[in-house]
Design a protein around this motif. Structure first.
Motif, mmCIF file in Angstrom:
data_model
loop_
_atom_site.group_PDB
_atom_site.id
_atom_site.type_symbol
_atom_site.label_atom_id
_atom_site.label_comp_id
_atom_site.label_asym_id
_atom_site.label_seq_id
_atom_site.Cartn_x
_atom_site.Cartn_y
_atom_site.Cartn_z
ATOM 1 N N LYS A 272 5.098 -6.189 5.240
ATOM 2 C CA LYS A 272 3.729 -6.699 5.244
ATOM 3 C C LYS A 272 3.165 -6.741 3.829
ATOM 4 O O LYS A 272 2.494 -7.705 3.444
ATOM 5 N N ASN A 273 3.465 -5.725 3.050
ATOM 6 C CA ASN A 273 2.994 -5.683 1.663
ATOM 7 C C ASN A 273 3.617 -6.799 0.834
ATOM 8 O O ASN A 273 2.936 -7.412 0.004
ATOM 9 N N GLN B 168 5.680 -1.795 7.122
ATOM 10 C CA GLN B 168 4.553 -1.888 6.196
ATOM 11 C C GLN B 168 5.006 -2.473 4.861
ATOM 12 O O GLN B 168 4.281 -3.245 4.236
ATOM 13 N N GLN B 169 6.210 -2.134 4.451
ATOM 14 C CA GLN B 169 6.741 -2.683 3.193
ATOM 15 C C GLN B 169 6.854 -4.210 3.269
ATOM 16 O O GLN B 169 6.488 -4.906 2.330
ATOM 17 N N ASP C 77 1.425 -9.641 -0.914
ATOM 18 C CA ASP C 77 1.487 -9.845 -2.366
ATOM 19 C C ASP C 77 1.789 -11.300 -2.707
ATOM 20 O O ASP C 77 1.146 -11.888 -3.577
#
Length: 154
Positions: free
Chosen positions: A133-134, A130-131, A138
């Protein structure tokens, strides 16, 4: 031309320059002997570059969306790429001669991307956290202000 290559498209190995210029290793070694090159060692390979004493105010971005046929990938011999693993080579360089837009995270090509109709599709080479993907979301949002959705495929 060789001075520009080793100033702006390096660090590069002798094989990278042979690939780029379609020259012989002897020709490249001759050029290197006449240029003010510096060297760096990485993974048991010697890389050559010309230090142009240029300073940069910014760090290399954590995430980069490389264009199709991006010079970063084209100026280095594919089999020795520092950026793209051999197992993922055909995903970016297909057999028809097309070079797909690549996604880099922390200096490594980790997938490919496509943007169409305000939607971004990202195909990753591995399962993403998830990190990660973030981070991609961004950087994509900062690059394109019209994205309405991002889809991750693995």
């Amino acid at each position: 031309m060789d001075r520009q290559y080793f100033t702006h498209m390096s660090p590069s190995t002798i094989h990278d320059a042979v690939y780029y210029f379609q020259a012989t290793a002897a020709q490249v070694k001759d050029w290197l002997s006449k240029l003010p090159v510096s060297t760096a060692e990485c993974e048991d390979k010697t890389y050559y570059y010309i230090d142009n004493n240029q300073t940069y105010d910014q760090e290399i971005p954590k995430c980069m969306f490389l264009a199709g046929f991006d010079q970063l990938l084209l100026t280095h011999e594919k089999k020795e790429s520092l950026f793209l693993s051999q197992e993922n080579m055909r995903t970016i360089f297909n057999l028809a001669g097309i070079v797909m837009p690549a996604l880099m995270i922390e200096g490594k090509v980790v997938g490919k991307w496509k943007k169409k109709n305000k939607k971004l599709w990202v195909t990753m080479f591995k399962t993403v956290t998830q990190q990660e993907k973030n981070i991609v979301a961004d950087f994509a949002g900062a690059l394109w202000n019209d994205i309405t959705s991002i889809r991750f495929d693995e």
